[in-house]
Design an enzyme around this catalytic site. Structure first.
Site, PDB file in Angstrom:
ATOM      1  N   TYR A  50       0.891  -1.370  -0.132  1.00 51.68           N
ATOM      2  CA  TYR A  50      -0.018   0.029  -0.036  1.00 51.68           C
ATOM      3  C   TYR A  50       0.847   1.251   0.123  1.00 51.68           C
ATOM      4  O   TYR A  50       1.740   1.418   0.926  1.00 51.68           O
ATOM      5  CB  TYR A  50      -1.098   0.005   1.083  1.00 51.68           C
ATOM      6  CG  TYR A  50      -2.203  -1.216   1.208  1.00 51.68           C
ATOM      7  CD1 TYR A  50      -2.326  -1.742  -0.108  1.00 51.68           C
ATOM      8  CD2 TYR A  50      -2.798  -1.464   2.125  1.00 51.68           C
ATOM      9  CE1 TYR A  50      -3.509  -2.602  -0.259  1.00 51.68           C
ATOM     10  CE2 TYR A  50      -3.939  -2.374   2.162  1.00 51.68           C
ATOM     11  CZ  TYR A  50      -4.104  -2.900   0.839  1.00 51.68           C
ATOM     12  OH  TYR A  50      -5.226  -3.969   0.695  1.00 51.68           O
ATOM     13  N   SER A 213     -13.371  -3.043  -0.029  1.00 48.39           N
ATOM     14  CA  SER A 213     -13.668  -2.033  -0.974  1.00 48.39           C
ATOM     15  C   SER A 213     -15.405  -2.029  -0.706  1.00 48.39           C
ATOM     16  O   SER A 213     -16.258  -2.268  -1.790  1.00 48.39           O
ATOM     17  CB  SER A 213     -13.464  -2.266  -2.466  1.00 48.39           C
ATOM     18  OG  SER A 213     -12.104  -1.920  -2.555  1.00 48.39           O
TER      19      SER A 213
HETATM   20  N1  LIG Z   1      -7.288  -8.033  -0.287  1.00 48.97           N
HETATM   21  C1  LIG Z   1      -7.432  -6.904  -1.240  1.00 48.97           C
HETATM   22  O1  LIG Z   1      -7.192  -7.508  -2.464  1.00 48.97           O
HETATM   23  C2  LIG Z   1      -8.029  -5.425  -0.842  1.00 48.97           C
HETATM   24  C3  LIG Z   1      -8.186  -4.741  -2.110  1.00 48.97           C
HETATM   25  C4  LIG Z   1      -8.492  -3.479  -2.013  1.00 48.97           C
HETATM   26  C5  LIG Z   1      -8.679  -3.055  -0.690  1.00 48.97           C
HETATM   27  N2  LIG Z   1      -8.464  -3.892   0.270  1.00 48.97           N
HETATM   28  C6  LIG Z   1      -8.553  -3.306   1.819  1.00 48.97           C
HETATM   29  O2  LIG Z   1      -9.823  -2.721   1.718  1.00 48.97           O
HETATM   30  C7  LIG Z   1      -9.920  -1.673   2.228  1.00 48.97           C
HETATM   31  C8  LIG Z   1     -10.940  -0.556   2.027  1.00 48.97           C
HETATM   32  O3  LIG Z   1     -10.653  -0.547   0.473  1.00 48.97           O
HETATM   33  P1  LIG Z   1     -11.359   0.732  -0.425  1.00 48.97           P
HETATM   34  O4  LIG Z   1     -10.771   1.877   0.375  1.00 48.97           O
HETATM   35  O5  LIG Z   1     -11.232   0.611  -1.636  1.00 48.97           O
HETATM   36  O6  LIG Z   1     -12.848   0.661   0.261  1.00 48.97           O
HETATM   37  P2  LIG Z   1     -14.092   1.764   0.431  1.00 48.97           P
HETATM   38  O7  LIG Z   1     -14.101   2.106   1.794  1.00 48.97           O
HETATM   39  O8  LIG Z   1     -15.254   1.200  -0.191  1.00 48.97           O
HETATM   40  O9  LIG Z   1     -13.832   2.969  -0.341  1.00 48.97           O
HETATM   41  C9  LIG Z   1     -13.267   4.166   0.305  1.00 48.97           C
HETATM   42  C10 LIG Z   1     -12.934   5.209  -0.581  1.00 48.97           C
HETATM   43  O10 LIG Z   1     -14.247   5.718  -1.001  1.00 48.97           O
HETATM   44  C11 LIG Z   1     -14.266   7.006  -0.705  1.00 48.97           C
HETATM   45  N3  LIG Z   1     -15.741   7.513  -0.391  1.00 48.97           N
HETATM   46  C12 LIG Z   1     -16.371   8.554  -1.155  1.00 48.97           C
HETATM   47  N4  LIG Z   1     -17.762   8.385  -0.703  1.00 48.97           N
HETATM   48  C13 LIG Z   1     -17.820   7.517   0.401  1.00 48.97           C
HETATM   49  C14 LIG Z   1     -18.805   7.314   1.171  1.00 48.97           C
HETATM   50  N5  LIG Z   1     -20.048   7.683   0.877  1.00 48.97           N
HETATM   51  N6  LIG Z   1     -18.645   6.238   2.067  1.00 48.97           N
HETATM   52  C15 LIG Z   1     -17.690   5.350   2.036  1.00 48.97           C
HETATM   53  N7  LIG Z   1     -16.408   5.746   1.302  1.00 48.97           N
HETATM   54  C16 LIG Z   1     -16.654   6.917   0.384  1.00 48.97           C
HETATM   55  C17 LIG Z   1     -13.637   7.256   0.128  1.00 48.97           C
HETATM   56  O11 LIG Z   1     -12.852   8.866   0.628  1.00 48.97           O
HETATM   57  P3  LIG Z   1     -12.751   9.490   1.747  1.00 48.97           P
HETATM   58  O12 LIG Z   1     -11.631   9.040   2.381  1.00 48.97           O
HETATM   59  O13 LIG Z   1     -12.783  11.076   1.300  1.00 48.97           O
HETATM   60  O14 LIG Z   1     -14.005   9.238   2.750  1.00 48.97           O
HETATM   61  C18 LIG Z   1     -12.093   6.397  -0.051  1.00 48.97           C
HETATM   62  O15 LIG Z   1     -11.452   7.084  -0.835  1.00 48.97           O
HETATM   63  C19 LIG Z   1      -8.204  -1.033   2.047  1.00 48.97           C
HETATM   64  O16 LIG Z   1      -8.058   0.206   2.711  1.00 48.97           O
HETATM   65  C20 LIG Z   1      -7.572  -2.214   2.334  1.00 48.97           C
HETATM   66  O17 LIG Z   1      -7.212  -2.394   3.574  1.00 48.97           O
HETATM   67  C21 LIG Z   1      -7.953  -5.184   0.100  1.00 48.97           C
END
Ligand SMILES: NC(=O)c1ccc[n+]([C@@H]2O[C@H](COP(=O)([O-])OP(=O)(O)OC[C@H]3O[C@@H](n4cnc5c(N)ncnc54)[C@H](OP(=O)(O)O)[C@@H]3O)[C@@H](O)[C@H]2O)c1
Length: 303
Positions: A50, A213
């Site tokens: 990351y 996500s």
């Molecule tokens: N194992 C794997 O292959 C894998 C792959 C991807 C991710 N992951 C893990 O999963 C975690 C989450 O992934 P992700 O960040 O893609 O997921 P997410 O929580 O679905 O998306 C977060 C992103 O969406 C934005 N966002 C905009 N509007 C939102 C709303 N209403 N509610 C929530 N978020 C909003 C957030 O911005 P703001 O910050 O401005 O709120 C942030 O940039 C990662 O940090 C990682 O630890 C694992």
């Protein structure tokens, strides 16, 4: 926040995890960590890749700026993805963990997951790496990510530690693992089993699914909440959310937590208000009617 059992282990963990993949974009990482912790989210997910390692470094530094003690949180990291390849060799697993520990500024991680399947995996190598990391006290619990049942069983043949968690993409707009179970014996698109019935396998084997996500659609295409592309879904989310006095983001979290598989939600927001909304959602239990209404509103058809 009511805790859930971490796989088959004795450890009780928060149902909401803060994912730190986007921490290199956070304005004030220490405040983000504190906000999460103060609202019951004491579990933090990382990976060696990351931000090219930057996210772990930022977290490690920020944690020391807070009054939170290392032993009061659960730290998880992942390894196995390298530039242009996947690598589950003993050498890579061990060196990756050692680098993560240095960046995080800690002596151990609570959990280590193998990030994405390596087709050149030799389970004996994984077993040897896990044994060494466990014996040295560098990792307490082990698991996988993006793996299907047969891949997990192959590892289990040799690895002696229980594999407690599997990180998989899951959320209102990414429900393949549920769709194929609902459409069994049909010939439509939803009936295609792309992941070897991983949901049933996880429940049968008490492996904790960690939903990554959760607010995205597609593979990082964007967020469905408040997105006019999904106007009908958002109208229903807003109505049900208002009924429970939470936000649509909170509701999308509660929707995952309502599933009796007892998954963890990995939220990646770096926004303090959203962290609070998400934490609040863990107290809400949706009815069966609400759960299915949201599932249908996301475009899913029941047979
Ligand atoms: N194992 C794997 O292959 C894998 C792959 C991807 C991710 N992951 C893990 O999963 C975690 C989450 O992934 P992700 O960040 O893609 O997921 P997410 O929580 O679905 O998306 C977060 C992103 O969406 C934005 N966002 C905009 N509007 C939102 C709303 N209403 N509610 C929530 N978020 C909003 C957030 O911005 P703001 O910050 O401005 O709120 C942030 O940039 C990662 O940090 C990682 O630890 C694992």
């Amino acid at each position: 926040m009511d805790k859930i059992r971490f796989g088959t282990s004795d450890l009780q963990v928060a149902p909401v995890i803060l994912g730190c993949m986007r921490m290199n974009g956070a304005e004030n990482p220490a405040e983000i960590i504190e906000t999460a912790y103060d609202h019951g989210i004491d579990f933090f997910d990382h990976a060696d890749i990351y931000g090219g390692g930057e996210c772990e470094t930022i977290f490690g530094k920020a944690l020391k700026e807070t009054s939170i003690k290392r032993e009061d949180i659960i730290l998880q990291t992942k390894c196995g993805i390298r530039k242009g390849m996947f690598d589950f060799s003993k050498e890579h697993i061990i060196s990756s963990v050692e680098e993560s520990l240095k960046r995080l500024g800690v002596d151990y991680v609570d959990a280590l997951l193998l990030h994405r399947p390596d087709t050149l995996v030799e389970p004996e190598e994984v077993a040897a790496a896990f044994d060494q990391l466990e014996a040295q006290g560098k990792v307490k619990y082990f698991g996988v990510s993006n793996q299907k049942p047969m891949q997990i069983d192959l590892l289990k043949k040799t690895v002696k530690q229980p594999l407690v968690a599997n990180q998989l993409q899951f959320g209102i707009k990414h429900t393949g693992m549920i769709d194929q179970g609902i459409h069994v014996n049909m010939t439509d698109e939803a009936s295609i089993d792309r992941d070897g019935s991983i949901l049933d396998y996880s429940r049968l084997n008490d492996m904790t699914i960690q939903a990554w996500s959760p607010y995205q659609y597609g593979f990082f295409e964007g967020v469905f909440i408040g997105n006019e592309k999904f106007a009908d879904l958002n109208e229903i989310l807003d109505r049900i959310a208002a009924h429970h006095n939470i936000t649509a983001t909170g509701l999308a979290t509660a929707w995952i937590l309502r599933h009796p598989a007892k998954m963890q939600v990995i939220a990646g927001t770096m926004n303090k208000e959203r962290i609070k909304e998400i934490a609040k959602a863990s107290e809400i239990k949706l009815s069966r009617e609400e759960w299915y209404e949201i599932y249908r509103a996301a475009g899913n058809i029941l047979p």
